[in-house]
Scaffold this motif. Structure first.
Motif, short mmCIF file in Angstrom:
data_model
loop_
_atom_site.label_atom_id
_atom_site.label_comp_id
_atom_site.label_asym_id
_atom_site.label_seq_id
_atom_site.Cartn_x
_atom_site.Cartn_y
_atom_site.Cartn_z
N TYR A 359 0.85 -1.19 0.00
CA TYR A 359 0.00 0.00 0.00
C TYR A 359 0.89 1.24 0.00
O TYR A 359 1.70 1.43 0.91
CB TYR A 359 -0.91 0.00 1.23
N LEU A 360 0.72 2.07 -1.03
CA LEU A 360 1.47 3.32 -1.15
C LEU A 360 0.49 4.48 -1.01
O LEU A 360 -0.54 4.51 -1.67
CB LEU A 360 2.18 3.39 -2.50
N TRP A 361 0.82 5.43 -0.16
CA TRP A 361 -0.14 6.47 0.17
C TRP A 361 0.07 7.72 -0.68
O TRP A 361 1.15 7.98 -1.20
CB TRP A 361 -0.08 6.82 1.65
N GLY A 362 -1.04 8.44 -0.83
CA GLY A 362 -0.97 9.65 -1.64
C GLY A 362 -2.33 10.32 -1.73
O GLY A 362 -3.21 10.09 -0.89
N GLN A 363 -2.51 11.12 -2.79
CA GLN A 363 -3.74 11.89 -2.95
C GLN A 363 -4.53 11.38 -4.15
O GLN A 363 -3.97 11.16 -5.24
CB GLN A 363 -3.44 13.39 -3.14
N LEU A 364 -5.81 11.18 -3.93
CA LEU A 364 -6.73 10.75 -4.97
C LEU A 364 -7.50 11.96 -5.46
O LEU A 364 -8.11 12.69 -4.68
CB LEU A 364 -7.69 9.70 -4.40
N TYR A 365 -7.45 12.20 -6.78
CA TYR A 365 -8.13 13.34 -7.37
C TYR A 365 -9.19 12.84 -8.37
O TYR A 365 -9.03 11.79 -8.98
CB TYR A 365 -7.15 14.24 -8.12
N LEU A 366 -10.23 13.62 -8.51
CA LEU A 366 -11.26 13.36 -9.51
C LEU A 366 -11.08 14.38 -10.63
O LEU A 366 -11.24 15.58 -10.41
CB LEU A 366 -12.65 13.45 -8.89
N VAL A 367 -10.73 13.89 -11.81
CA VAL A 367 -10.42 14.75 -12.94
C VAL A 367 -11.33 14.39 -14.11
O VAL A 367 -11.22 13.29 -14.67
CB VAL A 367 -8.94 14.60 -13.36
N ASP A 368 -12.24 15.29 -14.45
CA ASP A 368 -13.17 15.04 -15.56
C ASP A 368 -13.89 13.71 -15.43
O ASP A 368 -14.04 12.97 -16.40
CB ASP A 368 -12.42 15.10 -16.90
N GLY A 369 -14.29 13.40 -14.21
CA GLY A 369 -15.06 12.18 -13.98
C GLY A 369 -14.22 10.93 -13.79
O GLY A 369 -14.77 9.84 -13.56
N ASN A 370 -12.90 11.05 -13.86
CA ASN A 370 -12.01 9.90 -13.68
C ASN A 370 -11.06 10.15 -12.52
O ASN A 370 -10.66 11.29 -12.26
CB ASN A 370 -11.20 9.65 -14.97
N TYR A 371 -10.67 9.06 -11.85
CA TYR A 371 -9.76 9.19 -10.72
C TYR A 371 -8.30 9.19 -11.18
O TYR A 371 -7.92 8.47 -12.10
CB TYR A 371 -9.97 8.04 -9.74
N GLU A 372 -7.52 10.01 -10.48
CA GLU A 372 -6.07 10.00 -10.65
C GLU A 372 -5.42 9.86 -9.28
O GLU A 372 -5.90 10.42 -8.30
CB GLU A 372 -5.58 11.29 -11.32
N ASN A 387 4.81 12.51 5.48
CA ASN A 387 4.20 12.58 4.16
C ASN A 387 2.88 11.81 4.07
O ASN A 387 2.29 11.68 3.01
CB ASN A 387 5.16 12.11 3.06
N LEU A 388 2.40 11.33 5.23
CA LEU A 388 1.07 10.73 5.28
C LEU A 388 -0.02 11.81 5.36
O LEU A 388 -1.19 11.54 5.08
CB LEU A 388 0.95 9.78 6.48
N ALA A 389 0.38 13.03 5.73
CA ALA A 389 -0.59 14.12 5.83
C ALA A 389 -1.28 14.34 4.49
O ALA A 389 -0.65 14.26 3.44
CB ALA A 389 0.12 15.40 6.28
N GLN A 390 -2.58 14.57 4.54
CA GLN A 390 -3.45 14.82 3.39
C GLN A 390 -3.70 13.57 2.54
O GLN A 390 -4.29 13.66 1.47
CB GLN A 390 -2.90 15.95 2.50
N THR A 391 -3.28 12.42 3.05
CA THR A 391 -3.58 11.18 2.33
C THR A 391 -5.08 10.93 2.28
O THR A 391 -5.77 11.04 3.28
CB THR A 391 -2.88 9.99 3.03
N ASN A 392 -5.58 10.62 1.09
CA ASN A 392 -6.97 10.18 0.96
C ASN A 392 -7.10 8.92 0.12
O ASN A 392 -8.21 8.49 -0.19
CB ASN A 392 -7.85 11.30 0.39
N GLY A 393 -5.96 8.33 -0.24
CA GLY A 393 -6.00 7.09 -1.01
C GLY A 393 -4.74 6.29 -0.83
O GLY A 393 -3.64 6.85 -0.63
N LEU A 394 -4.87 4.97 -0.89
CA LEU A 394 -3.74 4.05 -0.80
C LEU A 394 -3.72 3.20 -2.06
O LEU A 394 -4.62 2.38 -2.29
CB LEU A 394 -3.86 3.15 0.43
N ALA A 395 -2.70 3.40 -2.90
CA ALA A 395 -2.55 2.59 -4.11
C ALA A 395 -2.07 1.20 -3.72
O ALA A 395 -1.20 1.05 -2.86
CB ALA A 395 -1.58 3.25 -5.07
N ILE A 396 -2.65 0.18 -4.34
CA ILE A 396 -2.38 -1.20 -3.96
C ILE A 396 -1.64 -1.93 -5.08
O ILE A 396 -2.13 -2.03 -6.20
CB ILE A 396 -3.68 -1.95 -3.65
#
Length: 423
Positions: A359-372, A387-396
């Motif tokens: 699990y790698l942590w980071g920020q999940l964004y919604l861009v034009d209806g798609n997640y990045e 660097n866990l601050a502001q995390t809203n997603g964990l890439a698996i």
């Protein structure tokens, strides 16, 4: 070492949801936000309560207007005006109409509403220039809900829309499940509270605060048990006190294979059955999950115990992946306990050694209806809380996968609301 999916299944099987009769409590509607409904709601009111108009216009008999047109308008006598909140006073006869406003009760004898844009008033008469459909703009009594039928089911979280329904149904009090109580213990001689002066080798106990916040966000009640030193008797006493007062106990630290990791042996000495000892996940491999049966606790109810890793990132990842679903099920929520996964396009190369589900942590964004997914900058060490601050997603990255290149799709565990695309 258990696979992640197997560990999750074991944990959820161990959870016994709160009991409606034993664990229900009555609260006022104003304090019911985000509580879990413990009993189905039935209303004695129809919705709508009576036939009413969905439009500003004129209540008429369809027979009087079914053949009218712009060339041959129908001319009807206006016998009354009915605003919302006032009861009609007349029975509509042939050739008559009532001026009616949105939400007002339909007068007896009327079966259709003509919108005012298709009319012209001349003194005490109204001209109808277009033939409406039968029953047009009439909201019929009980067409939305019939009194005596189920209105809201048990096991749902009460949000704004449900509270609006309950208020409309005049349910001033509702029965909800009590909030699960979660005791939080931090273990380790090196830990100090944030207000203490740090000495060489000491660490601030951040887990107590992070886990309490996550527990509260899940709808449970955190019970702060403080820092317990790495001494078996002190830890045993703290755990015994926790299982006597809580539904779930979370401890952080003391669950690995070090010389001062006493949690598992203490749990067994207190009568717990160990179900999980380690999980094939990175970070968060050392995870102890145990259950105390009702006969082993002072309050005669079963208690679930999670021994989380001490490293801050590992503790939080373990909570998001395993503890949070368990708390949701325990709370009485009827469904949607599990983690929320989405597919996202990675904006960075994602790497792992492929030996464990990573699990790698980071920020999940919604861009034009798609997640990045944007990987957090800096070291992805389980001890790097910064660097866990502001995390809203964990890439698996699954076992055996060592690289997901930039631009490829990745499965992401959503742990917060997606952010707006950065500029």
């Amino acid at each position: 070492m258990l696979p992640v999916s197997q560990a999750e299944a074991i944990i959820l099987d161990l959870v016994q949801p709160l009991n409606e009769e034993r664990d229900g409590e009555v609260v006022t509607l104003l304090t019911a936000i985000e509580r879990i409904l413990a009993a189905p709601v039935v209303s004695q009111l129809d919705f709508p309560h009576w036939d009413n108009s969905a439009m500003d216009g004129y209540a008429v008999r369809y027979e009087d207007v079914k053949h009218c047109s712009a060339e041959q308008p129908a001319s009807l006598e206006i016998v009354e005006e009915i605003p919302a909140g006032r009861s009609p006073q007349h029975l509509l006869q042939r050739g008559q109409a009532a001026r009616i406003l949105t939400g007002a009760v339909m007068p007896a004898g009327a079966d259709t509403v003509v919108m005012q844009e298709q009319t012209r008033r001349e003194g005490n008469r109204v001209l109808i220039f277009a033939s409406p459909e039968p029953q047009a703009f009439v909201r019929h009594q009980a067409s939305f809900y019939q009194a005596g039928k189920p209105l809201l089911p048990t096991g749902i979280m009460l949000q704004a829309t449900q509270l609006a329904v309950l208020a409309a149904a005049q349910c001033n009090h509702v029965t909800v499940y009590r909030r699960p109580r979660v005791a939080i213990i931090s273990t380790g001689d090196e830990l100090v509270t944030p207000d203490q002066l740090l000495q060489p080798g000491q660490l601030v106990d951040s887990n107590q605060y992070a886990l309490a916040a996550l527990v509260a966000q899940t709808g449970a009640e955190p019970l702060h048990m403080g820092i317990i030193p790495d001494r078996p008797q002190a830890l045993k006493k703290a755990i015994a006190r926790a299982i006597a007062t809580a539904d779930v106990v979370l401890s952080s630290g003391g669950v690995s294979v070090g010389d001062y990791d006493y949690v598992e042996q203490i749990l067994q000495s207190l009568g717990a059955e160990i179900h999980v000892r380690a999980v094939g996940v990175k970070p968060g491999k050392p995870l102890t999950v145990a259950k105390f049966s009702a006969s082993a606790t002072a309050n005669q109810k079963s208690v679930l115990y999670f021994g989380l890793p001490g490293n801050p990132v590992s503790a939080l990842v373990s909570f998001w992946r395993f503890v949070q679903p368990a708390l949701k099920k325990l709370s009485g929520l009827a469904h949607s306990w599990g983690p929320v996964f989405v597919q996202a396009r990675s904006r960075h190369d994602l790497r792992s050694d492929g030996k464990r589900e990573t699990y790698l942590w980071g920020q999940l964004y919604l861009v034009d209806g798609n997640y990045e997914f944007h990987l957090a900058a800096g070291s992805h060490s389980s001890g790097n809380l910064i660097n866990l601050a502001q995390t809203n997603g964990l890439a698996i990255l699954p076992i055996g996968k060592t690289l997901i290149p930039t631009g490829e799709q990745v499965k992401v565990l959503q742990v917060g609301s997606p952010a707006i695309c950065p500029a």
